[in-house]
Design a protein around this motif. Structure first.
Motif, PDB file in Angstrom:
ATOM      1  N   VAL A  67      10.632  -0.479  -1.480  1.00  0.00           N
ATOM      2  CA  VAL A  67      11.441   0.678  -1.418  1.00  0.00           C
ATOM      3  C   VAL A  67      13.024   0.180  -2.128  1.00  0.00           C
ATOM      4  N   LEU A  68      13.393  -1.102  -1.767  1.00  0.00           N
ATOM      5  CA  LEU A  68      14.557  -1.539  -2.472  1.00  0.00           C
ATOM      6  C   LEU A  68      14.319  -1.694  -3.763  1.00  0.00           C
ATOM      7  N   CYS A  69      13.264  -2.127  -4.418  1.00  0.00           N
ATOM      8  CA  CYS A  69      13.078  -2.305  -5.721  1.00  0.00           C
ATOM      9  C   CYS A  69      12.934  -0.857  -6.700  1.00  0.00           C
ATOM     10  N   LEU A  70      12.317  -0.043  -5.952  1.00  0.00           N
ATOM     11  CA  LEU A  70      12.396   1.378  -6.460  1.00  0.00           C
ATOM     12  C   LEU A  70      13.579   1.979  -6.491  1.00  0.00           C
ATOM     13  N   TYR A  71      14.477   1.768  -5.548  1.00  0.00           N
ATOM     14  CA  TYR A  71      15.674   2.386  -5.350  1.00  0.00           C
ATOM     15  C   TYR A  71      16.590   1.587  -6.614  1.00  0.00           C
ATOM     16  N   MET A  72      16.614   0.351  -6.634  1.00  0.00           N
ATOM     17  CA  MET A  72      17.430  -0.244  -7.534  1.00  0.00           C
ATOM     18  C   MET A  72      17.000  -0.052  -9.007  1.00  0.00           C
ATOM     19  N   THR A  73      15.821   0.320  -9.322  1.00  0.00           N
ATOM     20  CA  THR A  73      14.979   0.630 -10.843  1.00  0.00           C
ATOM     21  C   THR A  73      15.724   1.970 -11.016  1.00  0.00           C
ATOM     22  N   ILE A  74      15.543   2.827 -10.136  1.00  0.00           N
ATOM     23  CA  ILE A  74      15.673   4.468 -10.191  1.00  0.00           C
ATOM     24  C   ILE A  74      17.377   4.613 -10.527  1.00  0.00           C
ATOM     25  N   LEU A  75      18.188   3.675  -9.671  1.00  0.00           N
ATOM     26  CA  LEU A  75      19.569   4.187  -9.449  1.00  0.00           C
ATOM     27  C   LEU A  75      20.453   4.041 -10.967  1.00  0.00           C
ATOM     28  N   PRO A  76      20.197   3.104 -11.814  1.00  0.00           N
ATOM     29  CA  PRO A  76      20.800   3.097 -13.258  1.00  0.00           C
ATOM     30  C   PRO A  76      20.411   4.393 -14.010  1.00  0.00           C
ATOM     31  N   ILE A  77      18.998   4.752 -13.829  1.00  0.00           N
ATOM     32  CA  ILE A  77      18.603   5.955 -14.767  1.00  0.00           C
ATOM     33  C   ILE A  77      19.289   7.047 -14.175  1.00  0.00           C
ATOM     34  N   ALA A  78      19.433   7.255 -12.739  1.00  0.00           N
ATOM     35  CA  ALA A  78      20.066   8.374 -12.230  1.00  0.00           C
ATOM     36  C   ALA A  78      21.403   8.700 -12.579  1.00  0.00           C
ATOM     37  N   LEU A  79      22.349   7.400 -12.330  1.00  0.00           N
ATOM     38  CA  LEU A  79      23.713   7.551 -12.849  1.00  0.00           C
ATOM     39  C   LEU A  79      23.914   7.806 -14.215  1.00  0.00           C
ATOM     40  N   PHE A  80      22.933   7.425 -15.201  1.00  0.00           N
ATOM     41  CA  PHE A  80      23.143   7.659 -16.601  1.00  0.00           C
ATOM     42  C   PHE A  80      22.830   9.232 -16.826  1.00  0.00           C
ATOM     43  N   HIS A  81      22.025   9.685 -16.088  1.00  0.00           N
ATOM     44  CA  HIS A  81      21.859  11.007 -16.408  1.00  0.00           C
ATOM     45  C   HIS A  81      22.819  11.986 -15.547  1.00  0.00           C
ATOM     46  N   MET A  82      23.643  11.427 -14.737  1.00  0.00           N
ATOM     47  CA  MET A  82      24.774  12.160 -14.195  1.00  0.00           C
ATOM     48  C   MET A  82      25.778  12.136 -15.235  1.00  0.00           C
ATOM     49  N   GLY A  83      25.747  11.281 -16.125  1.00  0.00           N
ATOM     50  CA  GLY A  83      27.047  11.030 -17.169  1.00  0.00           C
ATOM     51  C   GLY A  83      27.978  10.046 -16.710  1.00  0.00           C
ATOM     52  N   VAL A  84      27.572   9.289 -15.988  1.00  0.00           N
ATOM     53  CA  VAL A  84      28.308   8.048 -15.689  1.00  0.00           C
ATOM     54  C   VAL A  84      28.513   7.178 -16.728  1.00  0.00           C
TER      55      VAL A  84
END
Length: 146
Positions: A67-84
């Motif tokens: 779960v930790l690996c999945l979260y850490m993989t998805i976090l940068p993608i989600a932040l990028f799509h939020m416009g960060v």
């Protein structure tokens, strides 16, 4: 573990025989007090033995790591799509991974506390304290509690 249990049983039996020989005839109050303390000590040893030999389900550790690996993989993608922007995205992901991986590592250490704890020094100090109390009770003059 079997050797430790055998040694603890032998030590407790030896201690009981010393208490019996020194206190049973001299002072029944002191004898009962020592018997209660020895019972408490044996209970604590039993609890520690059960903790040491209790298996920790490997599925728990595997699940949290996945779960930790999945979260850490998805976090940068989600932040990028939020416009960060890129730099805050990298800093946020590094900080989040440092914190979450640290918490996971602390959890692993808590699952196996005995190798990292200084138990040998603690047990030597406790042994000295018990011997000092035992010696002090032996040297006490007999008193009548009636």
């Amino acid at each position: 573990t079997h050797t430790n249990t055998h040694t603890n049983t032998h030590t407790n039996t030896h201690t009981h025989s010393n208490v019996n020989s020194h206190f049973k005839l001299q002072n029944s109050y002191t004898y009962l007090l020592f018997e209660q303390r020895l019972y408490d000590l044996e209970s604590s040893i039993g609890i520690c033995s059960r903790l040491l030999t209790s298996p920790i389900p490997p599925t728990y550790t595997r699940h949290t790591s996945r779960v930790l690996c999945l979260y850490m993989t998805i976090l940068p993608i989600a932040l990028f799509h939020m416009g960060v922007p890129t730099l805050p995205n990298i800093i946020t992901c590094l900080l989040a991974s440092y914190i979450l991986v640290g918490i996971d590592e602390i959890g692993l250490e808590i699952e196996h506390p005995f190798p990292i704890m200084p138990l040998h020094g603690l047990s030597k100090a406790l042994q000295k304290d018990v011997i000092a109390q035992f010696t002090a009770y032996i040297e006490m003059p007999p008193q009548n509690y009636q």
